[in-house]
Scaffold this active site. Structure first.
Site, PDB file in Angstrom:
ATOM      1  N   GLY A  98      10.969  15.158 -43.380  1.00  0.00           N
ATOM      2  CA  GLY A  98      10.017  14.226 -42.766  1.00  0.00           C
ATOM      3  C   GLY A  98       9.191  13.488 -43.804  1.00  0.00           C
ATOM      4  O   GLY A  98       8.061  13.076 -43.536  1.00  0.00           O
ATOM      5  N   SER A 100       9.626  10.551 -45.083  1.00  0.00           N
ATOM      6  CA  SER A 100       9.337   9.140 -44.757  1.00  0.00           C
ATOM      7  C   SER A 100       8.206   9.073 -43.742  1.00  0.00           C
ATOM      8  O   SER A 100       7.277   8.269 -43.877  1.00  0.00           O
ATOM      9  CB  SER A 100      10.598   8.429 -44.260  1.00  0.00           C
ATOM     10  OG  SER A 100      11.096   9.053 -43.116  1.00  0.00           O
ATOM     11  N   ASP A 143       9.174  13.262 -36.022  1.00  0.00           N
ATOM     12  CA  ASP A 143       8.692  13.428 -37.402  1.00  0.00           C
ATOM     13  C   ASP A 143       7.271  12.883 -37.567  1.00  0.00           C
ATOM     14  O   ASP A 143       6.407  13.540 -38.155  1.00  0.00           O
ATOM     15  CB  ASP A 143       9.622  12.699 -38.388  1.00  0.00           C
ATOM     16  CG  ASP A 143      10.944  13.423 -38.590  1.00  0.00           C
ATOM     17  OD1 ASP A 143      11.239  14.342 -37.820  1.00  0.00           O
ATOM     18  OD2 ASP A 143      11.680  13.059 -39.521  1.00  0.00           O
TER      19      ASP A 143
END
Ligand code: MEV
Length: 313
Positions: A98, A100, A143
């Site tokens: 996660g 990003s 995310d």
């Protein structure tokens, strides 16, 4: 100068399936991406000082530029607004953690602080979701939700685009895990699109697997709340098997999963988009965690030894 952070995460149940409205379970980890944003005169200059897998920053650079533009638009700002952006923190840029989403949340929070926008967590989450589209194409939102709020969560995307179902899961106590990294950078967008295409082409194969993913998430939720970690591990193993069947595992991920199981990890599965990136092993207790860490080290892989259930909102 504005500052912000976002948590990294592991998905315990349901990656890929969540994109299609199947529930999943995610836990934040106690590593975060931090951002510092300062108004600039010209351009959007990103200095990315995260520790990353080889090639990660290069692979993600264009997606990162698009992501920042998308987030500015979602904040009703000019997408070309000039900023100096520094990104760092304890969360490594490994695919599957996660990273990003954590960077999107961190940057959105830092912009909000720099411009005095005072955005709520809910707004930060929705802005980061827009940013995630640059990295994942059609993200579920799991995310960015974990990156924004932390904790362990039950997540079900609203396919109609409205409010997602997000419920906090309370563990009896934090549980040790080991994350193993293949060192390979993966393209989440391509992985998500691949699953959608194969599902469309072969519904007879894929629909039953999606049903199984739903049953696993429901059973995993119960077992986590009951503190039945053996059961959680068994269900994670099953989850890895169906992820293999939908074509998102890889040779290295399977190898790391095998190494962890040989050391008696309660369960092990890939985490995140797959195709490279990371896996997670459930290793309650320091001793078991240490054994899996040593095995990963011995085989030459990078790892993170941490816990689920430590970061709460
Ligand atoms: C990536 O961490 C998880 C995926 O399910 C994509 C998403 O849910 O946005 C592969």
């Amino acid at each position: 100068m504005g500052k912000g952070s976002g948590y990294g995460k592991v998905i315990l149940f349901g990656e890929h399936f969540v994109v299609h409205g199947i529930p999943g379970i995610v836990s934040a980890i106690d590593s975060s991406t931090d951002a510092i944003v300062t108004k600039a005169v010209k351009g959007q200059n990103v200095k990315d000082e995260r520790k990353t897998a080889k090639g990660y920053s290069e692979e993600k650079r264009l997606q990162q530029i698009e992501s920042i533009e998308r987030m500015l638009k979602a904040m009703d700002l000019d997408p070309r607004l000039p900023f100096d952006i520094w990104i760092g923190g304890t969360l490594p840029g490994f695919s599957g953690l996660g990273a990003s989403a954590a960077s999107s949340v961190a940057i959105a929070r830092a912009i909000s602080e720099e411009l005095g926008l005072n955005l709520s967590n809910e707004k930060i989450n929705s802005v980061a979701y827009e940013g995630e589209k640059a990295y994942a194409g059609n993200p579920s939102g799991i995310d960015n939700t974990a990156a924004t709020y932390g904790g362990v969560m039950w997540f079900k995307k609203n396919p109609a685009g409205g409010q997602d179902l997000v419920e906090r899961i309370k563990l009896k106590k934090p549980v040790e895990i080991v994350i193993g990294s293949t060192g390979k950078v993966a393209n989440t967008k391509a992985m998500v699109e691949g699953v959608a295409e194969r599902k469309k082409a072969s519904p007879a194969k894929y629909n039953p697997l999606f049903k199984q993913a739903e049953s696993l998430a429901v059973a995993g939720h119960k077992a986590l709340e009951a503190g039945d970690l053996k059961k959680v591990g068994d269900l994670m193993n099953e989850n890895h098997r169906i992820l293999q069947e939908i074509g998102v595992s890889s040779k290295e991920l399977d190898l790391l999963v095998d190494i962890a199981r040989k050391q008696s990890a309660f369960g092990a599965k890939l985490t995140g988009g797959g195709g490279g990136g990371c896996m997670v092993a459930l290793t309650p207790g320091k001793d078991l965690q240490g054994k899996v860490v040593s095995a990963f080290k011995g085989a030459g892989y990078e790892y993170i030894a941490t816990k689920i259930g430590v970061v709460t909102y």
